[in-house]
Design an enzyme around this catalytic site. Sequence first.
Site, mmCIF file in Angstrom:
data_model
loop_
_atom_site.group_PDB
_atom_site.id
_atom_site.type_symbol
_atom_site.label_atom_id
_atom_site.label_comp_id
_atom_site.label_asym_id
_atom_site.label_seq_id
_atom_site.Cartn_x
_atom_site.Cartn_y
_atom_site.Cartn_z
ATOM 1 N N ARG A 92 0.884 -1.341 -0.545
ATOM 2 C CA ARG A 92 0.200 0.069 0.026
ATOM 3 C C ARG A 92 1.183 1.875 0.106
ATOM 4 O O ARG A 92 1.530 1.129 1.076
ATOM 5 C CB ARG A 92 -1.100 -0.331 1.815
ATOM 6 C CG ARG A 92 -2.287 1.286 0.975
ATOM 7 C CD ARG A 92 -2.598 1.111 2.656
ATOM 8 N NE ARG A 92 -3.162 2.745 1.819
ATOM 9 C CZ ARG A 92 -3.740 3.407 3.340
ATOM 10 N NH1 ARG A 92 -3.502 2.923 4.729
ATOM 11 N NH2 ARG A 92 -4.111 4.638 3.137
ATOM 12 N N HIS A 137 -2.680 11.049 0.722
ATOM 13 C CA HIS A 137 -2.797 10.586 2.608
ATOM 14 C C HIS A 137 -1.741 12.143 2.415
ATOM 15 O O HIS A 137 -0.836 12.056 2.516
ATOM 16 C CB HIS A 137 -1.153 9.490 2.059
ATOM 17 C CG HIS A 137 -1.235 9.066 3.609
ATOM 18 N ND1 HIS A 137 -1.463 7.244 3.520
ATOM 19 C CD2 HIS A 137 -1.355 9.380 4.606
ATOM 20 C CE1 HIS A 137 -1.041 7.171 4.575
ATOM 21 N NE2 HIS A 137 -1.213 8.660 5.665
ATOM 22 N N GLU A 182 -7.720 8.402 6.059
ATOM 23 C CA GLU A 182 -8.074 8.929 7.205
ATOM 24 C C GLU A 182 -8.419 10.330 7.160
ATOM 25 O O GLU A 182 -8.139 11.374 7.930
ATOM 26 C CB GLU A 182 -6.779 9.093 7.974
ATOM 27 C CG GLU A 182 -5.720 7.434 8.453
ATOM 28 C CD GLU A 182 -5.124 7.805 9.485
ATOM 29 O OE1 GLU A 182 -5.199 6.426 9.928
ATOM 30 O OE2 GLU A 182 -4.754 8.737 10.007
ATOM 31 N N ASN A 324 -7.821 2.189 9.517
ATOM 32 C CA ASN A 324 -6.736 2.106 9.798
ATOM 33 C C ASN A 324 -7.235 2.240 12.027
ATOM 34 O O ASN A 324 -8.344 2.720 12.182
ATOM 35 C CB ASN A 324 -5.831 3.188 9.925
ATOM 36 C CG ASN A 324 -5.680 3.222 8.362
ATOM 37 O OD1 ASN A 324 -5.792 2.563 8.002
ATOM 38 N ND2 ASN A 324 -4.924 4.497 7.988
ATOM 39 N N TYR A 326 -5.493 1.423 15.920
ATOM 40 C CA TYR A 326 -4.319 1.794 16.446
ATOM 41 C C TYR A 326 -4.444 1.557 18.361
ATOM 42 O O TYR A 326 -3.710 0.627 18.388
ATOM 43 C CB TYR A 326 -3.235 3.045 16.669
ATOM 44 C CG TYR A 326 -2.732 3.328 14.895
ATOM 45 C CD1 TYR A 326 -0.878 2.571 15.238
ATOM 46 C CD2 TYR A 326 -3.602 3.322 14.562
ATOM 47 C CE1 TYR A 326 -0.402 3.328 13.858
ATOM 48 C CE2 TYR A 326 -3.089 3.354 12.689
ATOM 49 C CZ TYR A 326 -1.551 3.143 12.760
ATOM 50 O OH TYR A 326 -1.051 3.516 10.979
ATOM 51 N N GLU A 393 -4.277 -0.259 7.782
ATOM 52 C CA GLU A 393 -2.721 0.426 9.482
ATOM 53 C C GLU A 393 -3.166 -0.647 10.492
ATOM 54 O O GLU A 393 -4.369 0.046 10.805
ATOM 55 C CB GLU A 393 -2.374 1.938 9.417
ATOM 56 C CG GLU A 393 -2.376 2.947 7.721
ATOM 57 C CD GLU A 393 -1.795 4.240 8.210
ATOM 58 O OE1 GLU A 393 -1.713 4.164 9.237
ATOM 59 O OE2 GLU A 393 -2.238 4.242 6.976
#
Length: 497
Positions: A92, A137, A182, A324, A326, A393
């Site tokens: 990616r 991005h 995002e 994504n 985290y 991600e």
Amino acid sequence: MKWLLVLIYACTSYAEDYVFPPNFQFGVATASYQVEGGWNASGKGENIWDVLTHNRPELIYDQSNGDIACDTYNKAITDVQLLKSLGVDFYRFSFSWSRILPVGTSNKINPDGIRYYNELIDELLKNGIKPFATMFHWDLPQPLQEIGGWPNPVVADLFVDYANVLFEHFGDRVKDWITFNEPAVFCGGGYEDGSKAPAYKGNGFGVYLCAHTVLRAHGKAYRLYESKYKASQGGRVGITLDTYWFEPSSDKPEDIEAGEITIQMNFGWFAHPIYSKEGDYPSVMKERIAEKSSTEGFPRSRLPEFTPEEIEEIRGSSDFFGLNHYTTNKCTPLPAGWGIPPSQWTDIGTMCYYETNWEIGASSWLAVVPWGFRKLLVWIKNEYNNPEVIITENGFSDKGELNDCRRINYYNTYLEELLKAIHEDGCNISGYTAWSFLDNFEWMRGFTEKFGVIYVDFDDPDRSRTPKMSYYVYKNILATKRVDWKFTPDSFNECEF
């Protein structure tokens, strides 16, 4: 009793016994500004990160910039061999809009930008690696920022022109597309709190105007591909949305409500218009912002409205759900009178925090809370009718250690929760992407936080690469389709978990 315990053990499923499905795909990710360098090479135009880091270096923690970064502009071909050795199914990466269209508009195409990405894509395919391409991005061409950036609705049409150039030049080989990475982050950071380029503070207006344009741009780009390219190119188009898991701070009704409001107004903000049956912004978001706007004395809501035609254009405009994730926060309602409105966070009206005993990475926001990952995946399944999810991600930051045991622990625990979500919860997850392939320029934190499975020596003019322990552990996961806590690569010290 002994035999009963043996029977219970034999009949119990453990995450380490689970394997990833045969068609499950693994990859790694990067972003153009964070790795490419070549900031003004061969016709590339300036983007908002070039301008921010050059004109306001004091905003970057170590006053660094992405002028050279990892130098993948000159090293893309050799980096593909590291990807091949790792054994990924896909890579990616993101296109630099300014490298393709130096002034942001499609009347001027940069031949060197086309050459660079053609060479990268061809080299990936030659080595059996699928290109997984992100169109945007965070690196908006500076000339488009000078006309207002994403809060300007015209930029939606200019993005579609850019997408058309990408489809025309690369769509014969790129079959997996992400429009935006995002948007909640670059809208919030760029046009609300000033924590990302272009670092404006929008006082409860800019963030929603940005998001509104982005959603319109995404819907238009998807419909362009659907009508003009899908039949001949056979690819798919999606978007990548990010979120924490927002855990209620207690089982009190007000805390449970706070958790749900927070995820709807951070994540549902973009997901609901695309993936819900009815489309449009979440009702709780429309109601709260309208009420807040009224109490603040505004004649109308600060949240823009979609037309019925725009709702239909955006609804269903994704062939997969890029996610994504985290970390996790706990949430509770804000105390009465807290904060200075108007702002996005006073609109949401919740306070979110980390438990003091949670492990924190080099990034102050990154707590290691693997169980939150599974809860989020189940929430998406239930909220949006179990769409195909690709984890685009997931990763951990440290200071660049080669024996990066904390990153390995993060990957292992989060992947175990992903396996539970697949095997025990029935979540439709088809791929996983580790962030990041390389240590890189980490936005406002510069080069002080490292996410890569490959160490990059930024003091070396050649930007030498050294695979970390996590590179080999991830390689083993890809080869075996399972998490193996006992695996220790040669020449590395065993981790103590």
